[in-house]
Design a protein around this motif. Sequence first.
Motif, PDB file in Angstrom:
ATOM      1  N   ILE A 170      50.165  74.360  29.822  1.00 24.22           N
ATOM      2  CA  ILE A 170      49.419  75.374  29.077  1.00 24.22           C
ATOM      3  C   ILE A 170      48.688  76.281  30.067  1.00 24.22           C
ATOM      4  O   ILE A 170      48.027  75.801  31.001  1.00 24.22           O
ATOM      5  CB  ILE A 170      48.444  74.743  28.050  1.00 24.22           C
ATOM      6  CG1 ILE A 170      47.750  75.819  27.223  1.00 24.22           C
ATOM      7  CG2 ILE A 170      47.445  73.801  28.712  1.00 24.22           C
ATOM      8  CD1 ILE A 170      47.010  75.268  26.001  1.00 24.22           C
ATOM      9  N   CYS A 171      48.843  77.589  29.867  1.00 23.95           N
ATOM     10  CA  CYS A 171      48.279  78.581  30.793  1.00 23.95           C
ATOM     11  C   CYS A 171      47.156  79.375  30.144  1.00 23.95           C
ATOM     12  O   CYS A 171      47.191  79.671  28.949  1.00 23.95           O
ATOM     13  CB  CYS A 171      49.357  79.577  31.224  1.00 23.95           C
ATOM     14  SG  CYS A 171      50.738  78.871  32.118  1.00 23.95           S
TER      15      CYS A 171
ATOM     16  N   LEU B  23      53.371  89.349  28.633  1.00 26.18           N
ATOM     17  CA  LEU B  23      53.314  88.383  29.731  1.00 26.18           C
ATOM     18  C   LEU B  23      54.694  88.013  30.255  1.00 26.18           C
ATOM     19  O   LEU B  23      54.829  87.534  31.374  1.00 26.18           O
ATOM     20  CB  LEU B  23      52.574  87.117  29.283  1.00 26.18           C
ATOM     21  CG  LEU B  23      51.123  87.308  28.851  1.00 26.18           C
ATOM     22  CD1 LEU B  23      50.477  85.961  28.594  1.00 26.18           C
ATOM     23  CD2 LEU B  23      50.322  88.081  29.892  1.00 26.18           C
ATOM     24  N   ILE B  24      55.715  88.228  29.429  1.00 30.64           N
ATOM     25  CA  ILE B  24      57.093  88.005  29.880  1.00 30.64           C
ATOM     26  C   ILE B  24      57.868  89.301  29.652  1.00 30.64           C
ATOM     27  O   ILE B  24      57.990  89.772  28.519  1.00 30.64           O
ATOM     28  CB  ILE B  24      57.753  86.837  29.131  1.00 30.64           C
ATOM     29  CG1 ILE B  24      57.061  85.521  29.494  1.00 30.64           C
ATOM     30  CG2 ILE B  24      59.245  86.749  29.465  1.00 30.64           C
ATOM     31  CD1 ILE B  24      57.654  84.293  28.836  1.00 30.64           C
TER      32      ILE B  24
ATOM     33  N   VAL C  90      53.154  76.941  27.277  1.00 27.69           N
ATOM     34  CA  VAL C  90      52.295  77.583  26.280  1.00 27.69           C
ATOM     35  C   VAL C  90      51.441  78.623  26.980  1.00 27.69           C
ATOM     36  O   VAL C  90      50.672  78.287  27.896  1.00 27.69           O
ATOM     37  CB  VAL C  90      51.397  76.544  25.568  1.00 27.69           C
ATOM     38  CG1 VAL C  90      50.507  77.238  24.539  1.00 27.69           C
ATOM     39  CG2 VAL C  90      52.242  75.464  24.902  1.00 27.69           C
ATOM     40  N   LEU C  91      51.563  79.868  26.569  1.00 29.41           N
ATOM     41  CA  LEU C  91      50.812  80.964  27.175  1.00 29.41           C
ATOM     42  C   LEU C  91      49.602  81.282  26.311  1.00 29.41           C
ATOM     43  O   LEU C  91      49.728  81.865  25.232  1.00 29.41           O
ATOM     44  CB  LEU C  91      51.700  82.202  27.318  1.00 29.41           C
ATOM     45  CG  LEU C  91      52.981  82.016  28.134  1.00 29.41           C
ATOM     46  CD1 LEU C  91      53.794  83.300  28.162  1.00 29.41           C
ATOM     47  CD2 LEU C  91      52.659  81.563  29.555  1.00 29.41           C
ATOM     48  N   GLY C  92      48.433  80.860  26.752  1.00 37.22           N
ATOM     49  CA  GLY C  92      47.201  81.079  26.005  1.00 37.22           C
ATOM     50  C   GLY C  92      46.572  79.769  25.603  1.00 37.22           C
ATOM     51  O   GLY C  92      47.217  78.924  24.974  1.00 37.22           O
TER      52      GLY C  92
ATOM     53  N   SER D 248      49.209  83.698  35.627  1.00 35.65           N
ATOM     54  CA  SER D 248      49.484  84.877  36.444  1.00 35.65           C
ATOM     55  C   SER D 248      50.978  85.139  36.364  1.00 35.65           C
ATOM     56  O   SER D 248      51.764  84.248  36.026  1.00 35.65           O
ATOM     57  CB  SER D 248      49.079  84.656  37.905  1.00 35.65           C
ATOM     58  OG  SER D 248      49.916  83.680  38.508  1.00 35.65           O
ATOM     59  N   ALA D 249      51.390  86.368  36.666  1.00 29.81           N
ATOM     60  CA  ALA D 249      52.816  86.694  36.614  1.00 29.81           C
ATOM     61  C   ALA D 249      53.614  85.778  37.539  1.00 29.81           C
ATOM     62  O   ALA D 249      54.699  85.295  37.178  1.00 29.81           O
ATOM     63  CB  ALA D 249      53.028  88.160  36.993  1.00 29.81           C
TER      64      ALA D 249
END
Length: 363
Positions: A196-197, A249-250, A173-175, A221-222
């Motif tokens: 989760i990021c 982000l991707i 999960v990004l965010g 982070s990338a």
Amino acid sequence: MIVGIPKEIKNNENRVSLTPSGTRELVQRGHTVYVQHTAGINSGFTDEDYEKAGAHILPSIEDVYGTAEMIIKVKEPIESEYGLVREGQLVFTYFHFACDQQLTEAMIKSKSVCMAYETVVDRQGALPLLIPMSEVAGRMSVQEGARFLEKPQGGKGILLGGVPGVKPAKVLVLGGGVVGTNAALMAAGLGADVTICDISLPRLRQLNEFMPKNVKTLFSSAHNIEQELATTDLVIGAVLIPGAKAPHLITRPMLKLMKKGSVLVDVAIDQGGCFETSHPTTHAEPTYEVDGIIHYCVANIPGAVPCTSTLALTNATLPYAVKLADMGWEKACETDSGLKKGLNIVNGKVVFPAVAEAFGWKI
């Protein structure tokens, strides 16, 4: 004030912007409410329900726009509605201007007053009109992601929660905002292995305190995202910069790190999407494939569950709609600085900085 409730005509948008109980509240305060014929039917509300609440039913969308001083909607006007919006008319809805220059220019041309749900803030600095739909979208993103992981839908053929003796799916999960939190909780509840990021360490600490044991936190982070993608089955994009375009982000090259049949769900698609390969889809055709990766980018996810979504949305928007109707938008914004932040376009001018920045314009 004369308030208009048009029927939503975006693809598979089944919500309605005002319930009969909300209508009753406005009518009791001396306002006149016009509702388009069958506007609420897909959310479970009949014309008779609205009439009992004191509304007047109009046969067409043209009648509603032509009569009302304030239009309350769920989604932004689509192209067929652009010419219906009048000079000086207040339109209160989700706009997401930063990712739609055509819509922005049309509303500038109309010289209307565009009050965007997604940029209204409360005293705590939260986004009270975005939160309820973010809660719905976050939870649904996992439901839809789980569905499209199924082999008949083009996915890997993985059960999100696994079974005894078989590992569960991995979900990234990004965010860590409202969407991401709800997505992580839903995925965890189904038994998935969840990460989760977020870029905020204080937020990651908060999440770490209340998330179930099968949810891990990770600084966004990338490098960290790339490390996760090789073993991730489902990615939920849940990044939000209020009123502005979402960051990617991707990227497309990063898709090669994932196994074919993995699923990306971009909940940020209303703000341009947080995956480089994202473009808006509809409930009628919700997915497409890029480099073997399934993309789900429906721009109105909560529209699939209108009976829940309409009630949740009206609970949040009604107090603001009442204030706007009682006081008019100018006085209401003078007395409520958070509501004033909802102003995106006023009489032909962009007044919200992030919208102007998205197109390289000056305010």
